[in-house]
Motif scaffolding. Sequence first.
Motif, PDB file in Angstrom:
ATOM      1  N   TYR A 114       0.829  -1.207   0.000  1.00  0.00           N
ATOM      2  CA  TYR A 114       0.000   0.000   0.000  1.00  0.00           C
ATOM      3  C   TYR A 114       0.861   1.254   0.000  1.00  0.00           C
ATOM      4  O   TYR A 114       0.518   2.257  -0.651  1.00  0.00           O
ATOM      5  CB  TYR A 114      -0.922  -0.008   1.217  1.00  0.00           C
ATOM      6  CG  TYR A 114      -1.873   1.161   1.272  1.00  0.00           C
ATOM      7  CD1 TYR A 114      -3.140   1.058   0.708  1.00  0.00           C
ATOM      8  CD2 TYR A 114      -1.513   2.359   1.892  1.00  0.00           C
ATOM      9  CE1 TYR A 114      -4.028   2.131   0.757  1.00  0.00           C
ATOM     10  CE2 TYR A 114      -2.398   3.434   1.938  1.00  0.00           C
ATOM     11  CZ  TYR A 114      -3.652   3.312   1.369  1.00  0.00           C
ATOM     12  OH  TYR A 114      -4.510   4.378   1.399  1.00  0.00           O
ATOM     13  N   PHE A 115       1.979   1.207   0.717  1.00  0.00           N
ATOM     14  CA  PHE A 115       2.847   2.373   0.821  1.00  0.00           C
ATOM     15  C   PHE A 115       4.009   2.342  -0.170  1.00  0.00           C
ATOM     16  O   PHE A 115       5.039   3.001   0.026  1.00  0.00           O
ATOM     17  CB  PHE A 115       3.370   2.521   2.253  1.00  0.00           C
ATOM     18  CG  PHE A 115       2.290   2.895   3.231  1.00  0.00           C
ATOM     19  CD1 PHE A 115       1.672   4.129   3.165  1.00  0.00           C
ATOM     20  CD2 PHE A 115       1.873   2.002   4.206  1.00  0.00           C
ATOM     21  CE1 PHE A 115       0.660   4.473   4.056  1.00  0.00           C
ATOM     22  CE2 PHE A 115       0.873   2.346   5.102  1.00  0.00           C
ATOM     23  CZ  PHE A 115       0.262   3.591   5.030  1.00  0.00           C
ATOM     24  N   GLY A 116       3.860   1.549  -1.241  1.00  0.00           N
ATOM     25  CA  GLY A 116       4.824   1.597  -2.335  1.00  0.00           C
ATOM     26  C   GLY A 116       5.994   0.654  -2.222  1.00  0.00           C
ATOM     27  O   GLY A 116       7.002   0.835  -2.933  1.00  0.00           O
ATOM     28  N   ASN A 117       5.896  -0.359  -1.352  1.00  0.00           N
ATOM     29  CA  ASN A 117       6.969  -1.361  -1.221  1.00  0.00           C
ATOM     30  C   ASN A 117       8.322  -0.719  -0.950  1.00  0.00           C
ATOM     31  O   ASN A 117       9.357  -1.116  -1.501  1.00  0.00           O
ATOM     32  CB  ASN A 117       7.043  -2.243  -2.474  1.00  0.00           C
ATOM     33  CG  ASN A 117       5.859  -3.174  -2.590  1.00  0.00           C
ATOM     34  OD1 ASN A 117       5.533  -3.907  -1.656  1.00  0.00           O
ATOM     35  ND2 ASN A 117       5.193  -3.153  -3.747  1.00  0.00           N
TER      36      ASN A 117
ATOM     37  N   GLU B   5     -19.303  -7.769   9.325  1.00  0.00           N
ATOM     38  CA  GLU B   5     -19.702  -7.150   8.069  1.00  0.00           C
ATOM     39  C   GLU B   5     -18.513  -6.626   7.258  1.00  0.00           C
ATOM     40  O   GLU B   5     -18.625  -6.451   6.050  1.00  0.00           O
ATOM     41  CB  GLU B   5     -20.670  -5.993   8.346  1.00  0.00           C
ATOM     42  CG  GLU B   5     -21.998  -6.452   8.937  1.00  0.00           C
ATOM     43  CD  GLU B   5     -22.954  -5.300   9.178  1.00  0.00           C
ATOM     44  OE1 GLU B   5     -22.557  -4.131   8.955  1.00  0.00           O
ATOM     45  OE2 GLU B   5     -24.100  -5.567   9.603  1.00  0.00           O
ATOM     46  N   VAL B   6     -17.393  -6.362   7.924  1.00  0.00           N
ATOM     47  CA  VAL B   6     -16.239  -5.778   7.244  1.00  0.00           C
ATOM     48  C   VAL B   6     -15.116  -6.805   7.185  1.00  0.00           C
ATOM     49  O   VAL B   6     -14.540  -7.166   8.216  1.00  0.00           O
ATOM     50  CB  VAL B   6     -15.758  -4.502   7.960  1.00  0.00           C
ATOM     51  CG1 VAL B   6     -14.574  -3.883   7.208  1.00  0.00           C
ATOM     52  CG2 VAL B   6     -16.894  -3.497   8.080  1.00  0.00           C
TER      53      VAL B   6
ATOM     54  N   SER C 172      -7.861  -1.387   4.057  1.00  0.00           N
ATOM     55  CA  SER C 172      -7.766  -0.204   3.201  1.00  0.00           C
ATOM     56  C   SER C 172      -8.251   1.041   3.938  1.00  0.00           C
ATOM     57  O   SER C 172      -7.667   2.124   3.797  1.00  0.00           O
ATOM     58  CB  SER C 172      -8.552  -0.412   1.907  1.00  0.00           C
ATOM     59  OG  SER C 172      -9.949  -0.474   2.159  1.00  0.00           O
ATOM     60  N   HIS C 173      -9.312   0.917   4.739  1.00  0.00           N
ATOM     61  CA  HIS C 173      -9.791   2.049   5.538  1.00  0.00           C
ATOM     62  C   HIS C 173      -8.727   2.476   6.551  1.00  0.00           C
ATOM     63  O   HIS C 173      -8.454   3.674   6.725  1.00  0.00           O
ATOM     64  CB  HIS C 173     -11.073   1.687   6.286  1.00  0.00           C
ATOM     65  CG  HIS C 173     -12.251   1.419   5.406  1.00  0.00           C
ATOM     66  ND1 HIS C 173     -12.499   2.123   4.247  1.00  0.00           N
ATOM     67  CD2 HIS C 173     -13.274   0.521   5.520  1.00  0.00           C
ATOM     68  CE1 HIS C 173     -13.607   1.678   3.684  1.00  0.00           C
ATOM     69  NE2 HIS C 173     -14.091   0.704   4.435  1.00  0.00           N
ATOM     70  N   PHE C 174      -8.133   1.495   7.224  1.00  0.00           N
ATOM     71  CA  PHE C 174      -7.127   1.800   8.238  1.00  0.00           C
ATOM     72  C   PHE C 174      -5.903   2.474   7.620  1.00  0.00           C
ATOM     73  O   PHE C 174      -5.407   3.486   8.138  1.00  0.00           O
ATOM     74  CB  PHE C 174      -6.699   0.523   8.966  1.00  0.00           C
ATOM     75  CG  PHE C 174      -5.452   0.698   9.782  1.00  0.00           C
ATOM     76  CD1 PHE C 174      -5.494   1.397  10.984  1.00  0.00           C
ATOM     77  CD2 PHE C 174      -4.234   0.207   9.336  1.00  0.00           C
ATOM     78  CE1 PHE C 174      -4.345   1.590  11.726  1.00  0.00           C
ATOM     79  CE2 PHE C 174      -3.077   0.410  10.075  1.00  0.00           C
ATOM     80  CZ  PHE C 174      -3.126   1.091  11.273  1.00  0.00           C
ATOM     81  N   LEU C 175      -5.408   1.940   6.512  1.00  0.00           N
ATOM     82  CA  LEU C 175      -4.180   2.477   5.918  1.00  0.00           C
ATOM     83  C   LEU C 175      -4.392   3.871   5.336  1.00  0.00           C
ATOM     84  O   LEU C 175      -3.494   4.722   5.400  1.00  0.00           O
ATOM     85  CB  LEU C 175      -3.646   1.515   4.856  1.00  0.00           C
ATOM     86  CG  LEU C 175      -3.176   0.156   5.389  1.00  0.00           C
ATOM     87  CD1 LEU C 175      -2.749  -0.749   4.248  1.00  0.00           C
ATOM     88  CD2 LEU C 175      -2.039   0.327   6.391  1.00  0.00           C
ATOM     89  N   ALA C 176      -5.575   4.116   4.769  1.00  0.00           N
ATOM     90  CA  ALA C 176      -5.875   5.457   4.264  1.00  0.00           C
ATOM     91  C   ALA C 176      -5.850   6.465   5.402  1.00  0.00           C
ATOM     92  O   ALA C 176      -5.385   7.606   5.234  1.00  0.00           O
ATOM     93  CB  ALA C 176      -7.228   5.457   3.561  1.00  0.00           C
ATOM     94  N   TRP C 177      -6.352   6.062   6.560  1.00  0.00           N
ATOM     95  CA  TRP C 177      -6.321   6.938   7.738  1.00  0.00           C
ATOM     96  C   TRP C 177      -4.897   7.103   8.257  1.00  0.00           C
ATOM     97  O   TRP C 177      -4.450   8.218   8.551  1.00  0.00           O
ATOM     98  CB  TRP C 177      -7.223   6.369   8.824  1.00  0.00           C
ATOM     99  CG  TRP C 177      -7.036   7.031  10.152  1.00  0.00           C
ATOM    100  CD1 TRP C 177      -7.565   8.219  10.565  1.00  0.00           C
ATOM    101  CD2 TRP C 177      -6.233   6.553  11.241  1.00  0.00           C
ATOM    102  NE1 TRP C 177      -7.142   8.511  11.842  1.00  0.00           N
ATOM    103  CE2 TRP C 177      -6.341   7.508  12.276  1.00  0.00           C
ATOM    104  CE3 TRP C 177      -5.457   5.412  11.432  1.00  0.00           C
ATOM    105  CZ2 TRP C 177      -5.679   7.345  13.495  1.00  0.00           C
ATOM    106  CZ3 TRP C 177      -4.803   5.252  12.640  1.00  0.00           C
ATOM    107  CH2 TRP C 177      -4.919   6.209  13.664  1.00  0.00           C
TER     108      TRP C 177
END
Length: 376
Positions: free
Chosen positions: A299-302, A336-337, A344-349
């Motif tokens: 997610y952060f570009g390896n 539900e999640v 993805s929600h956590f990493l965006a935050w």
Amino acid sequence: MNILITGGAGFIGTRLARALLHDGYSVTLLDNFSPQIHGSNVELPTDLRDNVHLVRGDVRDAAMWASTLPGHQAIVNLAAETGTGQSMYEVAKYEQVNLAGTALLYDLLAKNAGYGVERIVVASSRAIYGEGAYHCREHGLVYPQPRTSADKKNGFFEPVCPVCGGVCFSVPTPEDAPTQPSSFYGLTKQVQEQMTILFGQVLGIPSFALRYQNVYGPGQSLKNPYTGILAIFSNLARAGADINIFEDGEESRDFVYIDDVVRATVACISSSATSSQAINVGSNERTTVMQVAQAVNGYFGNKSKVQVSGAFREGDVRHGMADLERAKSLLAYEPEVMFKEGLSHFLAWAKENEPELSGYERSLEEMKQRGLLHVG
């Protein structure tokens, strides 16, 4: 109904407060704003400040309990020290917060005919199971003993059948599994939930011990180095630092998203159940630590090097996944999640926050000095 949430300024507490306010409850948050969890931030999120009653206090303070408890019909007891590794050397602190603090609550309730409290929920943990449930081809469902340091030093990380010593495979752990924690944190949670259920029965207060699995999501502490590999890995990945994975990377966890945890907790408060019992709260998914590290790094570009270190900590378990049948039956709870979406929600935050590395490095050094972290 007026609801008191201890540890209410924390990750779960603030999310739970919002949900309860939305449902029309009145909410009091009790918190001591521990620097290990909150850093220098000693204020509630802006949206909560005018909508809840905040008590700055400590669950280890009997006078605080006496002045705060009256007038509340439900208690959600989230206040706790939560680091598995840290609990193995900060023994007195974990005993005082997790056990003595809860004992003060029940001392007050027992002496005042329950104070009108109608329902109690305590945050328990999957750590009380130790290694949890496994399947042996020869002996069926078994519950392995804690793994030995000698085996782990030799690179053998999987638990073995306690009957024949053979290979066995992790399966979802039900609530009636034996409790055999491998860390002091797990032991405190076992006793704390037993206290809650015992006094729930004695005092006639329906009480729930929610055995949360690995809770994660936006808003969790990125500063506390003693809990949460998602926070640790996201800090390392954003800084481009090496991500060194303990054991062989195949250890796995049941990561449950914060919104699902909140739904289960609210369901306990609104439930019509009159009994007191323990209930698993999980995700129905098993994810390995290597999968987590690779997903976070990607997610952060390896930018980081992901590598298996072979190191291991005393008190860690190999696998963990909850059987959710009781939660479904009693609370109509189903996750539900799923992890991919929640991550993805956590990493965006997390991307919007500065990485914090010094605390993690310090925690590793503390464990090394005490012989609790073995370097491969």
